[in-house]
Enzyme design. Structure first.
Site, mmCIF file in Angstrom:
data_model
loop_
_atom_site.group_PDB
_atom_site.id
_atom_site.type_symbol
_atom_site.label_atom_id
_atom_site.label_comp_id
_atom_site.label_asym_id
_atom_site.label_seq_id
_atom_site.Cartn_x
_atom_site.Cartn_y
_atom_site.Cartn_z
ATOM 1 N N THR A 8 1.497 6.947 0.360
ATOM 2 C CA THR A 8 0.607 5.849 -0.032
ATOM 3 C C THR A 8 0.691 5.348 -1.661
ATOM 4 O O THR A 8 1.179 6.172 -2.326
ATOM 5 C CB THR A 8 -0.739 5.683 -0.179
ATOM 6 O OG1 THR A 8 -1.262 5.028 -0.010
ATOM 7 C CG2 THR A 8 -1.882 7.373 -1.042
ATOM 8 N N SER A 65 0.667 -1.411 -0.249
ATOM 9 C CA SER A 65 -0.113 -0.114 0.477
ATOM 10 C C SER A 65 1.211 1.134 -0.092
ATOM 11 O O SER A 65 0.718 2.479 0.003
ATOM 12 C CB SER A 65 -0.742 -0.045 1.300
ATOM 13 O OG SER A 65 0.234 -0.201 2.205
ATOM 14 N N ARG A 74 -6.874 9.355 -10.092
ATOM 15 C CA ARG A 74 -6.943 8.892 -9.036
ATOM 16 C C ARG A 74 -6.048 9.400 -7.940
ATOM 17 O O ARG A 74 -5.305 8.579 -7.986
ATOM 18 C CB ARG A 74 -7.704 7.942 -8.246
ATOM 19 C CG ARG A 74 -8.814 7.799 -6.891
ATOM 20 C CD ARG A 74 -8.285 6.645 -6.041
ATOM 21 N NE ARG A 74 -8.302 7.141 -4.917
ATOM 22 C CZ ARG A 74 -8.005 6.849 -3.115
ATOM 23 N NH1 ARG A 74 -6.710 7.093 -3.272
ATOM 24 N NH2 ARG A 74 -8.965 7.158 -2.878
ATOM 25 N N THR A 111 -5.902 7.255 7.146
ATOM 26 C CA THR A 111 -5.767 6.282 6.696
ATOM 27 C C THR A 111 -6.979 5.855 6.500
ATOM 28 O O THR A 111 -7.792 6.474 7.178
ATOM 29 C CB THR A 111 -4.802 5.544 7.287
ATOM 30 O OG1 THR A 111 -4.465 4.021 6.824
ATOM 31 C CG2 THR A 111 -5.006 4.858 8.519
ATOM 32 N N GLY A 112 -7.130 4.666 5.408
ATOM 33 C CA GLY A 112 -8.562 4.262 4.735
ATOM 34 C C GLY A 112 -8.821 4.961 3.778
ATOM 35 O O GLY A 112 -7.762 5.617 2.910
ATOM 36 N N THR A 132 -1.409 3.179 3.839
ATOM 37 C CA THR A 132 -1.299 4.346 4.111
ATOM 38 C C THR A 132 -0.200 4.343 4.960
ATOM 39 O O THR A 132 -0.862 4.580 6.637
ATOM 40 C CB THR A 132 -2.256 5.431 3.672
ATOM 41 O OG1 THR A 132 -2.961 5.206 2.541
ATOM 42 C CG2 THR A 132 -1.573 7.124 3.738
#
Ligand code: GLY
Length: 332
Positions: free
Chosen positions: A207, A79, A217, A240-241, A189
């Site tokens: 990330t 990631s 993106r 993060t996420g 991340t």
């Protein structure tokens, strides 16, 4: 400077991985000395690199930079950086930002072929009059400063992408699929925050973004205010996420403003999560994962996430810890 040279200069090559104490709750700690916190338990290795800089009287800025370079160079971390999952066209594209105690900022987005996106973000901050450079321009800046293009797509990330293509119909993963992936892999991340012995704060975030994302993106991680924010008088936060959701509430800046109003770091992170739940509704929010970490100017830290299984790694004079974040939704 190449990563190896940078790490050698800092004396960070071949760092031992410290044993971590795993805590069952989201502890707040009084900590007047240096401290490093980062998203996800595997980043205790990254924290160790940052800690070594702090213990050599280095700045929080140098510490977070050295720290995020660790997962950036790790081919097993899918990631961040080298070995990151590619976009739906099979290209590994990296996002990163960095911010110091004086409000200096730099970010790169959709950078290809350069392992250490954080180093290029730092170049933007220190060597250009700008704060964000994307795509081909970011690559050009890196090349002008001696970086070499590398193939960042490892065999295992290529295999995962080829597997994904069999059923994907060329659409990026849905958020539900991503939630499962985040929970399965236990990390995403890297967001890292540090306080140095002078009491100054800095942060960095890096990330490869959402796996199999649409080409071009960009999520929250290189967006100052969303993926990272530092205010030396108040504190710092990182995220993060699912980046789309973090951008929607300008997560990290929101948390710093909550701390300014007197909330402790954990409560400030919880308030940002509450905003997200209110905005999305409970059903939609349950199908996402977002986690926040925060560090205040006094050296107290905290974290909070939308769904379970988010962790924060901590390194200070009190030792190495992994904190299991409290979450809005309970374990299923
Ligand atoms: N938080 C990483 C991303 O959404 O790109």
């Amino acid at each position: 400077m190449e990563r190896r040279q940078f790490l050698q200069a800092m004396g960070l090559a071949a760092l031992p991985v410290p044993a971590a104490t795993v805590l069952g709750n989201n502890l707040e700690s009084e900590n007047s000395g240096p401290v490093v916190v980062s998203t996800w338990s595997p980043n205790i290795k990254a924290n160790a690199a940052a800690w070594k800089v702090l213990m050599a009287h280095g700045s929080a800025l140098d510490a977070v930079h050295a720290g995020v370079m660790v997962p950036e160079a790790d081919p097993k971390d899918q990631s961040v950086g080298y070995g990151g999952l590619p976009d739906r066209d099979g290209k590994v594209t990296l996002d990163s930002c960095i911010m110091d105690h004086k409000g200096n900022i730099g970010a790169v987005m959709a950078l290809e072929g350069i392992m250490h996106a954080s180093s290029v973000a730092r170049l933007v901050m220190e060597k250009t009059p700008h704060v964000q450079i994307v795509g081909a321009g970011a690559l050009q800046l890196a090349l002008e400063h001696g970086f070499k293009v590398e193939n960042l797509l490892t065999e295992s990330s290529k295999k995962a992408w080829e597997e994904w293509k069999k059923t994907s119909k060329y659409s990026p993963m849905t958020t539900v699929e991503n939630l499962l992936k985040y929970i399965e892999n236990q990390h995403d991340t890297i967001g890292m925050l540090a306080r140095d012995e002078a009491g100054n704060l800095s942060g960095a975030c890096s990330t490869s973004g959402m796996g199999y994302k649409m080409r071009g993106r960009v999520g929250d991680s290189p967006i100052i205010g969303a993926g990272l924010f530092v205010d030396n008088e108040v504190g710092a936060a990182s995220a993060t996420g699912v980046g789309e959701e973090v951008v929607r509430i300008v997560g990290s800046h929101t948390i710093v403003e909550m701390m300014r109003q007197g909330k402790n770091p954990e409560d400030a992170c919880k308030e940002a999560v509450a905003r997200l739940v209110k905005l999305k509704g409970e059903t939609a929010a349950k199908a996402l994962q977002v986690g926040f970490i925060a560090l205040n100017a006094q050296g107290q830290y905290g974290c909070f996430s939308l769904n379970p299984n988010f962790t924060m790694a901590v390194h200070s004079h009190q030792g190495v810890k992994v904190i299991q974040a409290k979450s809005w939704f309970p374990k299923k």
